[in-house]
Design a protein around this motif. Structure first.
Motif, PDB file in Angstrom:
ATOM      1  N   ASP A  22       0.859  -1.193   0.000  1.00  0.00           N
ATOM      2  CA  ASP A  22       0.000   0.000   0.000  1.00  0.00           C
ATOM      3  C   ASP A  22       0.895   1.243   0.000  1.00  0.00           C
ATOM      4  O   ASP A  22       0.808   2.083   0.881  1.00  0.00           O
ATOM      5  CB  ASP A  22      -0.896  -0.032   1.236  1.00  0.00           C
ATOM      6  CG  ASP A  22      -2.051   0.942   1.162  1.00  0.00           C
ATOM      7  OD1 ASP A  22      -2.695   1.040   0.108  1.00  0.00           O
ATOM      8  OD2 ASP A  22      -2.309   1.615   2.182  1.00  0.00           O
ATOM      9  N   TYR A  23       1.763   1.334  -1.021  1.00  0.00           N
ATOM     10  CA  TYR A  23       2.862   2.298  -1.020  1.00  0.00           C
ATOM     11  C   TYR A  23       2.395   3.752  -0.954  1.00  0.00           C
ATOM     12  O   TYR A  23       3.102   4.610  -0.434  1.00  0.00           O
ATOM     13  CB  TYR A  23       3.755   2.076  -2.239  1.00  0.00           C
ATOM     14  CG  TYR A  23       3.107   2.434  -3.562  1.00  0.00           C
ATOM     15  CD1 TYR A  23       3.350   3.650  -4.170  1.00  0.00           C
ATOM     16  CD2 TYR A  23       2.247   1.539  -4.197  1.00  0.00           C
ATOM     17  CE1 TYR A  23       2.749   3.980  -5.379  1.00  0.00           C
ATOM     18  CE2 TYR A  23       1.644   1.848  -5.399  1.00  0.00           C
ATOM     19  CZ  TYR A  23       1.903   3.078  -5.981  1.00  0.00           C
ATOM     20  OH  TYR A  23       1.306   3.404  -7.179  1.00  0.00           O
ATOM     21  N   ASP A  24       1.228   4.088  -1.514  1.00  0.00           N
ATOM     22  CA  ASP A  24       0.756   5.475  -1.441  1.00  0.00           C
ATOM     23  C   ASP A  24      -0.747   5.519  -1.165  1.00  0.00           C
ATOM     24  O   ASP A  24      -1.449   6.411  -1.634  1.00  0.00           O
ATOM     25  CB  ASP A  24       1.095   6.251  -2.717  1.00  0.00           C
ATOM     26  CG  ASP A  24       0.312   5.781  -3.947  1.00  0.00           C
ATOM     27  OD1 ASP A  24      -0.404   4.758  -3.853  1.00  0.00           O
ATOM     28  OD2 ASP A  24       0.414   6.431  -5.006  1.00  0.00           O
ATOM     29  N   GLY A  25      -1.216   4.565  -0.383  1.00  0.00           N
ATOM     30  CA  GLY A  25      -2.647   4.447  -0.128  1.00  0.00           C
ATOM     31  C   GLY A  25      -3.261   5.664   0.546  1.00  0.00           C
ATOM     32  O   GLY A  25      -4.461   5.905   0.428  1.00  0.00           O
ATOM     33  N   GLU A  26      -2.449   6.448   1.272  1.00  0.00           N
ATOM     34  CA  GLU A  26      -2.972   7.649   1.918  1.00  0.00           C
ATOM     35  C   GLU A  26      -3.294   8.751   0.908  1.00  0.00           C
ATOM     36  O   GLU A  26      -4.001   9.710   1.228  1.00  0.00           O
ATOM     37  CB  GLU A  26      -1.948   8.192   2.927  1.00  0.00           C
ATOM     38  CG  GLU A  26      -1.645   7.259   4.082  1.00  0.00           C
ATOM     39  CD  GLU A  26      -0.529   6.271   3.779  1.00  0.00           C
ATOM     40  OE1 GLU A  26      -0.065   5.592   4.696  1.00  0.00           O
ATOM     41  OE2 GLU A  26      -0.112   6.185   2.587  1.00  0.00           O
TER      42      GLU A  26
END
Length: 457
Positions: A273-277
Motif C-alpha cells: 500500500d505504497y501510497d494508499g494515503e
C-alpha cells in the motif's frame, strides 16, 4: 537460479522501418548496458529465441551474427553462445558536459514524495525531540513500541485497518526490505512468486535476491489478472490500491477473487500500500488485509508521504509470519533502525503527522490538475486513477519512449519510460510522469517541456 533471460524484455516493433534483426541486436546490447545481461551469461539458442519472439530463426541468426562481428558474443564448442564484456571500441567515455545526474534534472519520475508541503518547523521539532530521547542500548527487533502504536493508529484512521487484534504490527526499513524478509522466512529457493507486470522492480529484485522464481502476471485496467495465476505459486505481490506504475485500482470483485485464490491454493498475498494515503477522488476500497488478515501481509511506508530519509515502514501480518520475521532478524542481526521511527513518533504525538497528511491531500489534486490539464490541452491521453502522485501517458512503442525520454533529458528534465518496470516482455508503453518531487513553479516548467517532447514528431 532464474534464467537471466527472464529479465530481458526484447520488444519488436513490426511497424518500424528498422529490420527485426537489428531490433533484436539492439535489445541484447541494451540489456548488457544496463546489467540485465552480464559477461558470461549464456544466450538462448537462435531457435528458442525465435520461438519466444515469434520470428523466423534466420532473423535471430542475423542478429547474433552482427553481435559476433561487433565482439559482443563468443561461442564455445559444445557449450553455446555467451555474452562477452562490451567491446572497448563501443564504449564512449562521456564528456564533462554529458555527465548529468538525476540531481541535475527537473525530476518528473514517479515514486517521489512531495517534500515541499512539509512544515519545516514541525520537521525540525520532531528531529530535535527524537534527538533528546535516551540512546537505545538494544533495539527492539519488532520496532520502537511507540512507533508501532502510532502506525496502528495511523492505519485505523487513514486506511480503515484495525491492526493488532488478530495481526501483529512490525516496523520495517521500507517495502522492499519487508518483501525481502518475507521471502527469506516464507519461501524456499525456486518457489514461484507472482508479480504484477509492469510492476515495482525493487520488490522483484528483493524476491530474486532471496532465491524466488518471479512469475510476471499481466495487468489490465483493474490491476493484476487473477485469472492468469497458476495454482502452484507460493505468494502474490501486488499494489491493489494504486497499481504501480499504471495507476489502476483493483475493484471489489477482483479483490475477492484474489483472496479466494489465496485461500484455495495456500498462497500468501503481499499487499503493498505504497501510497494508499494519497487518495482524494473517492473513499478507498477496503484493504485486502482488512478482508483477509489470515492470508494477507500488508506493507506501508513513510517514503511517499514524508521522506525516504526516515527509512521507516511497516508490515501487518498474521502472528505466525510475524514471529518468523522476528526470528530471522534475531538470527541475522538485522532489523530497521530506530531513528526514523522516533521522528515519526514525535510527528504523530504532536498532531503534526495528521496536519501534514491534510496539507498533502490538498496539494496533490492541484498538482495533478496542473499536469493533466497541460497534457490534455495538447491532445495527450492520460491513464491512472485520480490518486497517488503520478500519471501515465501511453505511447505506441519502446522506441517512442526512448525518443521522448532522451529529448527531455537533453532539455534538463527526467522522464521515466515504462520499459524498465517490466519483468517480462514489454506489454505497456508510455511515460510514468510524477508530479510530487518538484516545487510547484518548477513543476509547471518541467511539464511544459515534457509535453513538447511528447508531441514532437
Amino acid at each position: 537460479m532464474s534464467d537471466p533471460w527472464d529479465d530481458v524484455p526484447i520488444t519488436l516493433d513490426r511497424s518500424a522501418n528498422t529490420p527485426l534483426s537489428v531490433q533484436i541486436a539492439d535489445g541484447v546490447r541494451s540489456a548488457a548496458a544496463i546489467g540485465r545481461l552480464r559477461a558470461g551469461d549464456r544466450l538462448m539458442s537462435s531457435r528458442t529465441l525465435a520461438t519466444r519472439l515469434g520470428v523466423s530463426r534466420t532473423v535471430v541468426t542475423a542478429a547474433y551474427d552482427q553481435l559476433h562481428a561487433e565482439g559482443w558474443l563468443t561461442s564455445r564448442r559444445g557449450s553455446g553462445t555467451f555474452l562477452t564484456s562490451a567491446p572497448a571500441a563501443t564504449v564512449e567515455q562521456p564528456s564533462e558536459a554529458d555527465e548529468v545526474t538525476l540531481a541535475d534534472l527537473l525530476d518528473l519520475g514517479p515514486g517521489a514524495p512531495c517534500v515541499e508541503v512539509i512544515d519545516r518547523a514541525a520537521w525540525r521539532r520532531a528531529w530535535w525531540s527524537a534527538g533528546h530521547r535516551s540512546p537505545v542500548v538494544r533495539k527492539d527487533r519488532a520496532g520502537d513500541p511507540e512507533y508501532r502504536a502510532a502506525v496502528a493508529e495511523h492505519l485505523l484512521r487513514h486506511r480503515g485497518l484495525s491492526a493488532g487484534s488478530n495481526t501483529v504490527v512490525l516496523a520495517t526499513a521500507g517495502s522492499s526490505a519487508a518483501v525481502g524478509e518475507l521471502a527469506a522466512v516464507g519461501l524456499r529457493p525456486g518457489d514461484r512468486v507472482a508479480v504484477e507486470d509492469p510492476g515495482y522492480q525493487r520488490a522483484v529484485g528483493a524476491l530474486r535476491a532471496a532465491g524466488a522464481r518471479v512469475l510476471p502476471i499481466p495487468v489490465d485496467g483493474d490491476g493484476l489478472r487473477v485469472d492468469l495465476l497458476p495454482p502452484d505459486i507460493k505468494a502474490v505481490y501486488c499494489t491493489p490500491a494504486h497499481q504501480f506504475p499504471l495507476g489502476s485500482r483493483m475493484p471489489a470483485q477482483r479483490r475477492t477473487e484474489l483472496i479466494e485464490f489465496a485461500r484455495r491454493h495456500g498462497a500468501l498475498v503481499i499487499e503493498d500500500d505504497y501510497d494508499g494515503e494519497l487518495r482524494y477522488d473517492s473513499e478507498p476500497l477496503p484493504l485486502l488485509a482488512t478482508l483477509a488478515p489470515d492470508v494477507v501481509v500488508h506493507l506501508g511506508t513513510t517514503s511517499k508521504i514524508l521522506s525516504p530519509v526516515l527509512g521507516a515502514g511497516w508490515l501487518v501480518a498474521p502472528p505466525d509470519i510475524a514471529k518468523s520475521v522476528l526470528s530471522h532478524r534475531e538470527s541475522t542481526g538485522t532489523g530497521p533502525a530506530p531513528a526514523g521511527q522516533q521522528v515519526v513518533v514525535e510527528l504523530a504525538h504532536n498532531g503534526d503527522l495528521a496536519r501534514h497528511l491534510r496539507r498533502l491531500r490538498r496539494a496533490m489534486p492541484d498538482r495533478r490538475a496542473l499536469v493533466v490539464g497541460e497534457l490534455r490541452l495538447h491532445g495527450l491521453e492520460v491513464v491512472g486513477d485520480d490518486a497517488g502522485s503520478h500519471v501515465v501517458v501511453p505511447l505506441p512503442s519502446t522506441a517512442d519512449e526512448q525518443r521522448v525520454t532522451a529529448a527531455a533529458h537533453r532539455r534538463g528534465v527526467h522522464l521515466d519510460g515504462l520499459a524498465r518496470h517490466h519483468s517480462g516482455p514489454q506489454q505497456h508503453f508510455g511515460i510514468a510522469l510524477g508530479y510530487a518531487a518538484l516545487p510547484r513553479e518548477e513543476l509547471a516548467v518541467a511539464v511544459r517541456i515534457a509535453v513538447e517532447c511528447l508531441t514532437a514528431r
